[in-house]
Design a protein around this motif. Sequence first.
Motif, PDB file in Angstrom:
ATOM      1  N   LEU A  63      61.175  63.399  64.049  1.00 16.22           N
ATOM      2  CA  LEU A  63      61.913  62.589  65.016  1.00 16.22           C
ATOM      3  C   LEU A  63      62.634  61.402  64.389  1.00 16.22           C
ATOM      4  O   LEU A  63      63.185  60.569  65.105  1.00 16.22           O
ATOM      5  CB  LEU A  63      60.963  62.118  66.126  1.00 16.22           C
ATOM      6  N   TYR A  64      62.677  61.336  63.076  1.00 18.25           N
ATOM      7  CA  TYR A  64      63.382  60.240  62.408  1.00 18.25           C
ATOM      8  C   TYR A  64      64.880  60.347  62.695  1.00 18.25           C
ATOM      9  O   TYR A  64      65.487  61.399  62.501  1.00 18.25           O
ATOM     10  CB  TYR A  64      63.140  60.290  60.904  1.00 18.25           C
ATOM     11  N   GLY A  65      65.455  59.287  63.201  1.00 17.63           N
ATOM     12  CA  GLY A  65      66.888  59.260  63.488  1.00 17.63           C
ATOM     13  C   GLY A  65      67.283  59.931  64.790  1.00 17.63           C
ATOM     14  O   GLY A  65      68.466  60.104  65.064  1.00 17.63           O
ATOM     15  N   ILE A  66      66.313  60.288  65.624  1.00 17.79           N
ATOM     16  CA  ILE A  66      66.602  60.985  66.883  1.00 17.79           C
ATOM     17  C   ILE A  66      67.377  60.101  67.861  1.00 17.79           C
ATOM     18  O   ILE A  66      68.225  60.578  68.603  1.00 17.79           O
ATOM     19  CB  ILE A  66      65.302  61.520  67.530  1.00 17.79           C
ATOM     20  N   VAL A  67      67.098  58.814  67.852  1.00 21.48           N
ATOM     21  CA  VAL A  67      67.773  57.879  68.758  1.00 21.48           C
ATOM     22  C   VAL A  67      69.260  57.832  68.405  1.00 21.48           C
ATOM     23  O   VAL A  67      69.628  57.502  67.286  1.00 21.48           O
ATOM     24  CB  VAL A  67      67.138  56.479  68.687  1.00 21.48           C
ATOM     25  N   GLY A  68      70.076  58.226  69.355  1.00 17.18           N
ATOM     26  CA  GLY A  68      71.516  58.274  69.127  1.00 17.18           C
ATOM     27  C   GLY A  68      71.961  59.548  68.435  1.00 17.18           C
ATOM     28  O   GLY A  68      73.143  59.743  68.193  1.00 17.18           O
ATOM     29  N   GLY A  69      71.009  60.420  68.133  1.00 19.66           N
ATOM     30  CA  GLY A  69      71.316  61.681  67.464  1.00 19.66           C
ATOM     31  C   GLY A  69      71.702  62.765  68.455  1.00 19.66           C
ATOM     32  O   GLY A  69      72.056  62.496  69.597  1.00 19.66           O
ATOM     33  N   GLN A  70      71.598  63.987  67.987  1.00 18.62           N
ATOM     34  CA  GLN A  70      71.966  65.153  68.786  1.00 18.62           C
ATOM     35  C   GLN A  70      70.780  66.107  68.847  1.00 18.62           C
ATOM     36  O   GLN A  70      69.919  66.090  67.978  1.00 18.62           O
ATOM     37  CB  GLN A  70      73.143  65.895  68.133  1.00 18.62           C
ATOM     38  N   PHE A  71      70.769  66.969  69.840  1.00 19.13           N
ATOM     39  CA  PHE A  71      69.778  68.028  69.893  1.00 19.13           C
ATOM     40  C   PHE A  71      70.006  68.956  68.702  1.00 19.13           C
ATOM     41  O   PHE A  71      71.143  69.181  68.299  1.00 19.13           O
ATOM     42  CB  PHE A  71      69.893  68.834  71.196  1.00 19.13           C
ATOM     43  N   GLY A  72      68.937  69.500  68.151  1.00 20.01           N
ATOM     44  CA  GLY A  72      69.046  70.489  67.073  1.00 20.01           C
ATOM     45  C   GLY A  72      69.501  69.925  65.747  1.00 20.01           C
ATOM     46  O   GLY A  72      70.060  70.645  64.937  1.00 20.01           O
ATOM     47  N   MET A  73      69.248  68.634  65.496  1.00 22.17           N
ATOM     48  CA  MET A  73      69.792  67.995  64.292  1.00 22.17           C
ATOM     49  C   MET A  73      68.924  68.125  63.046  1.00 22.17           C
ATOM     50  O   MET A  73      69.369  67.811  61.966  1.00 22.17           O
ATOM     51  CB  MET A  73      70.081  66.521  64.570  1.00 22.17           C
ATOM     52  N   VAL A  74      67.697  68.598  63.168  1.00 22.15           N
ATOM     53  CA  VAL A  74      66.813  68.696  62.020  1.00 22.15           C
ATOM     54  C   VAL A  74      67.034  70.041  61.330  1.00 22.15           C
ATOM     55  O   VAL A  74      66.792  71.103  61.914  1.00 22.15           O
ATOM     56  CB  VAL A  74      65.331  68.535  62.429  1.00 22.15           C
ATOM     57  N   GLU A  75      67.529  69.971  60.106  1.00 30.10           N
ATOM     58  CA  GLU A  75      67.806  71.187  59.344  1.00 30.10           C
ATOM     59  C   GLU A  75      66.525  71.974  59.125  1.00 30.10           C
ATOM     60  O   GLU A  75      65.456  71.414  58.958  1.00 30.10           O
ATOM     61  CB  GLU A  75      68.422  70.836  57.987  1.00 30.10           C
ATOM     62  N   ASN A  83      67.831  75.219  73.291  1.00 27.31           N
ATOM     63  CA  ASN A  83      68.010  73.961  72.576  1.00 27.31           C
ATOM     64  C   ASN A  83      69.231  74.056  71.659  1.00 27.31           C
ATOM     65  O   ASN A  83      69.992  73.105  71.530  1.00 27.31           O
ATOM     66  CB  ASN A  83      66.754  73.625  71.766  1.00 27.31           C
ATOM     67  N   GLN A  84      69.433  75.207  71.052  1.00 23.67           N
ATOM     68  CA  GLN A  84      70.621  75.412  70.219  1.00 23.67           C
ATOM     69  C   GLN A  84      71.891  75.307  71.059  1.00 23.67           C
ATOM     70  O   GLN A  84      72.887  74.755  70.616  1.00 23.67           O
ATOM     71  CB  GLN A  84      70.570  76.775  69.509  1.00 23.67           C
ATOM     72  N   LEU A  85      71.811  75.812  72.289  1.00 24.88           N
ATOM     73  CA  LEU A  85      72.946  75.706  73.201  1.00 24.88           C
ATOM     74  C   LEU A  85      73.236  74.236  73.501  1.00 24.88           C
ATOM     75  O   LEU A  85      74.391  73.800  73.474  1.00 24.88           O
ATOM     76  CB  LEU A  85      72.660  76.483  74.482  1.00 24.88           C
ATOM     77  N   ALA A  86      72.193  73.450  73.751  1.00 27.20           N
ATOM     78  CA  ALA A  86      72.363  72.010  73.990  1.00 27.20           C
ATOM     79  C   ALA A  86      72.938  71.339  72.749  1.00 27.20           C
ATOM     80  O   ALA A  86      73.773  70.439  72.853  1.00 27.20           O
ATOM     81  CB  ALA A  86      71.033  71.369  74.385  1.00 27.20           C
ATOM     82  N   ALA A  87      72.504  71.778  71.563  1.00 30.09           N
ATOM     83  CA  ALA A  87      72.999  71.198  70.315  1.00 30.09           C
ATOM     84  C   ALA A  87      74.494  71.440  70.144  1.00 30.09           C
ATOM     85  O   ALA A  87      75.198  70.627  69.541  1.00 30.09           O
ATOM     86  CB  ALA A  87      72.237  71.781  69.122  1.00 30.09           C
ATOM     87  N   SER A  88      74.985  72.536  70.694  1.00 36.36           N
ATOM     88  CA  SER A  88      76.404  72.863  70.553  1.00 36.36           C
ATOM     89  C   SER A  88      77.290  72.142  71.562  1.00 36.36           C
ATOM     90  O   SER A  88      78.510  72.193  71.466  1.00 36.36           O
ATOM     91  CB  SER A  88      76.608  74.374  70.686  1.00 36.36           C
ATOM     92  N   MET A  89      76.664  71.449  72.510  1.00 35.47           N
ATOM     93  CA  MET A  89      77.437  70.754  73.540  1.00 35.47           C
ATOM     94  C   MET A  89      77.971  69.431  72.987  1.00 35.47           C
ATOM     95  O   MET A  89      77.199  68.553  72.617  1.00 35.47           O
ATOM     96  CB  MET A  89      76.582  70.511  74.780  1.00 35.47           C
ATOM     97  N   GLU A  90      79.262  69.338  72.914  1.00 32.90           N
ATOM     98  CA  GLU A  90      79.902  68.145  72.369  1.00 32.90           C
ATOM     99  C   GLU A  90      79.610  66.926  73.239  1.00 32.90           C
ATOM    100  O   GLU A  90      79.676  66.984  74.462  1.00 32.90           O
ATOM    101  CB  GLU A  90      81.411  68.368  72.296  1.00 32.90           C
ATOM    102  N   GLY A  91      79.252  65.835  72.602  1.00 30.03           N
ATOM    103  CA  GLY A  91      79.051  64.576  73.309  1.00 30.03           C
ATOM    104  C   GLY A  91      77.674  64.385  73.922  1.00 30.03           C
ATOM    105  O   GLY A  91      77.431  63.380  74.567  1.00 30.03           O
ATOM    106  N   LEU A  92      76.754  65.339  73.744  1.00 32.23           N
ATOM    107  CA  LEU A  92      75.417  65.199  74.304  1.00 32.23           C
ATOM    108  C   LEU A  92      74.548  64.430  73.306  1.00 32.23           C
ATOM    109  O   LEU A  92      73.879  64.999  72.465  1.00 32.23           O
ATOM    110  CB  LEU A  92      74.792  66.564  74.632  1.00 32.23           C
ATOM    111  N   GLU A  93      74.613  63.119  73.414  1.00 34.68           N
ATOM    112  CA  GLU A  93      73.884  62.223  72.527  1.00 34.68           C
ATOM    113  C   GLU A  93      72.514  61.912  73.122  1.00 34.68           C
ATOM    114  O   GLU A  93      72.361  61.802  74.332  1.00 34.68           O
ATOM    115  CB  GLU A  93      74.674  60.920  72.363  1.00 34.68           C
ATOM    116  N   ILE A  94      71.519  61.747  72.267  1.00 33.25           N
ATOM    117  CA  ILE A  94      70.177  61.426  72.734  1.00 33.25           C
ATOM    118  C   ILE A  94      70.089  59.923  72.964  1.00 33.25           C
ATOM    119  O   ILE A  94      69.781  59.144  72.069  1.00 33.25           O
ATOM    120  CB  ILE A  94      69.097  61.943  71.772  1.00 33.25           C
TER     121      ILE A  94
END
Length: 149
Positions: A63-75, A83-94
């Motif tokens: 969860l490091y850097g999750i604040v202001g990040g995006q869904f699905g951001m951890v490589e 969740n991958q679908l949410a990650a692909s949604m432009e502008g969906l910031e946490i």
Amino acid sequence: MFRTLAIAAATATLAAPVFADGHASGDAAEGEKAFRQCISCHVVQNEAGDTLAGRNAKTGPNLYGIVGGQFGMVEDFRYSDINQLAASMEGLEITEEVFVAYVQDPTAYLREVTGDKGRSKMTYKVRKEEDAVNIYAYLASLQPADEGS
């Protein structure tokens, strides 16, 4: 019913404090305590490999850097399809609002924002909204130094 929900959501959004720079309205010290319910699945580990919170859990993503990040951001983390679908949604910031809604019912939140019928891998639900707000504040306090400045 939809109209009632829309009005309630709009009212909640207007009533909630807005922190564009990553600040949170909760209590980080209380969030640290509430984060104990998350450590069986999550860790907060910075780029240097230092564990800032939790244990070396790998069930859920770091969860490091999750604040202001995006869904699905951890490589290399295997997210659910929804969740991958949410990650692909432009502008969906946490944001705080998104985080609180998500952790209180991950599958319902993802279904609402994506319109998909999938399920989140995160089955745990933070029961108290106050705990969710405080956990967000705690995670914000662990943000990378260059975030929110």
